[in-house]
Write an enzyme that holds these catalytic residues in place. Sequence first.
Site, PDB file in Angstrom:
ATOM      1  N   ILE A 109      -0.595  -2.016   6.076  1.00 44.19           N
ATOM      2  CA  ILE A 109       0.576  -2.591   5.626  1.00 44.19           C
ATOM      3  C   ILE A 109       1.648  -1.266   5.383  1.00 44.19           C
ATOM      4  O   ILE A 109       2.822  -1.587   5.589  1.00 44.19           O
ATOM      5  CB  ILE A 109       0.410  -3.359   4.189  1.00 44.19           C
ATOM      6  CG1 ILE A 109      -0.467  -4.631   4.672  1.00 44.19           C
ATOM      7  CG2 ILE A 109       1.722  -3.512   3.655  1.00 44.19           C
ATOM      8  CD1 ILE A 109       0.488  -5.684   5.277  1.00 44.19           C
ATOM      9  N   GLU A 110       1.056  -0.271   4.827  1.00 45.53           N
ATOM     10  CA  GLU A 110       1.963   0.838   4.619  1.00 45.53           C
ATOM     11  C   GLU A 110       2.721   1.428   5.945  1.00 45.53           C
ATOM     12  O   GLU A 110       3.866   1.896   5.758  1.00 45.53           O
ATOM     13  CB  GLU A 110       1.468   2.003   3.832  1.00 45.53           C
ATOM     14  CG  GLU A 110       1.038   1.510   2.369  1.00 45.53           C
ATOM     15  CD  GLU A 110       1.923   1.569   1.482  1.00 45.53           C
ATOM     16  OE1 GLU A 110       2.996   2.129   1.871  1.00 45.53           O
ATOM     17  OE2 GLU A 110       1.875   0.810   0.420  1.00 45.53           O
ATOM     18  N   THR A 111       1.875   1.922   6.879  1.00 46.09           N
ATOM     19  CA  THR A 111       2.314   2.378   7.906  1.00 46.09           C
ATOM     20  C   THR A 111       2.066   2.006   9.398  1.00 46.09           C
ATOM     21  O   THR A 111       2.345   2.581  10.492  1.00 46.09           O
ATOM     22  CB  THR A 111       2.125   4.057   7.767  1.00 46.09           C
ATOM     23  OG1 THR A 111       0.573   3.987   7.776  1.00 46.09           O
ATOM     24  CG2 THR A 111       2.545   4.572   6.685  1.00 46.09           C
ATOM     25  N   TYR A 309       2.522  -8.202  -1.670  1.00 47.39           N
ATOM     26  CA  TYR A 309       2.224  -6.998  -1.097  1.00 47.39           C
ATOM     27  C   TYR A 309       0.565  -7.160  -1.221  1.00 47.39           C
ATOM     28  O   TYR A 309      -0.101  -6.747  -0.296  1.00 47.39           O
ATOM     29  CB  TYR A 309       2.606  -5.747  -1.946  1.00 47.39           C
ATOM     30  CG  TYR A 309       1.967  -4.406  -1.318  1.00 47.39           C
ATOM     31  CD1 TYR A 309       2.319  -3.814  -0.173  1.00 47.39           C
ATOM     32  CD2 TYR A 309       0.787  -4.011  -2.143  1.00 47.39           C
ATOM     33  CE1 TYR A 309       1.671  -2.613   0.076  1.00 47.39           C
ATOM     34  CE2 TYR A 309       0.181  -2.799  -1.703  1.00 47.39           C
ATOM     35  CZ  TYR A 309       0.589  -2.410  -0.479  1.00 47.39           C
ATOM     36  OH  TYR A 309       0.003  -1.154  -0.161  1.00 47.39           O
TER      37      TYR A 309
END
Length: 347
Positions: A109-111, A309
């Site tokens: 999800i982050e990168t 999230y």
Amino acid sequence: MEPAPSVSSWAEQVRAFAGTFAADPDIPSEWASQILAQAQYNARVKRLMTPAQGSTSTVRDWQGYRARLVSPARIDAGVQFWRRNQQVLQEVQKQWGVPASVIVGIIGIETSYGQNVGNIRVLDALSTLAFDYPQEHPRALERAAYFRKELEQFLRLCRANGLDPLSITGSFAGAMGIPQFMPSSWMLYGEDYDSSGGVNLLTSAHDAIASVANYLRAHGWKPDQPAYFNIDLRQTTAAQMATLLAPDILPTFDQAALTALGAQLMPSGQRYEGQMALVELKNGENPPEYIAGTENFYAVTRYNQSSYYALAVLQLGEAVQRRFDLLQPTAAPAAPVAASSLPTDAP
């Protein structure tokens, strides 16, 4: 939108901040002054941090959000990431008690597994927010102080890890590397898992995996515990729903309290003895969805304070693990991850 600060105002604040390192044994004052003098104001950073005028709420769409983040392309990339780092994921799961799927979900999800780490120079982002935080924000002074602390920590981590503060890029808020850690989180929870002599979250997947696990464990992740359950609310009254939703995502109710308020966990969750929260996931104009989030669900929200999230992280990790297991030549499943599995039984 308020204008950028004047050149003299910017330079004065930078010089004053650099002067705070005069008596610091770990940060040479001359070096700090030299680096900070090269910080550049970034109007885009301030614009992205500025609240929209007249905006009081955001219409959420969980299904739309999920579709964007738990996508086939991201699942495929997650399988490849798991394959490349399978041994480390297993070792880290055993050492910290955080399931491999949760770690893979966060990094995905982050990168997108290191593919999109941000292209804004971190020095500029942190300096802009430290010395010219948008005054429209209700906590502008508090937030500016936070980013001054993060700017200080950024200089410290660069010195400690031999990094060039003029070349590191990240998000518009100053988050960096494969797991998108803020400087203070890097300093507190970063792990040199590959024993390279310094914590490298910019390019080391192994350090990133261990650091994510260390962060979650430090923020309350409980090994071998579930993260969320499906829940039946058909017998819950409007007044009971208001009571259940009042604590938001903070785990507040045990099994007996949920039952007393008309909420019923599915059979797979009825043996759970910990605290839970009723988490509401809005779907725009469509009816919302609900889950029971445990202490582990709450731990994931310490990474990003959003229930949307957290659930996207968990469901991406689950989807990657299912695909990974199916593609194994021996058909032997990966280590069981009861801590993030959503029951299939429906209300």
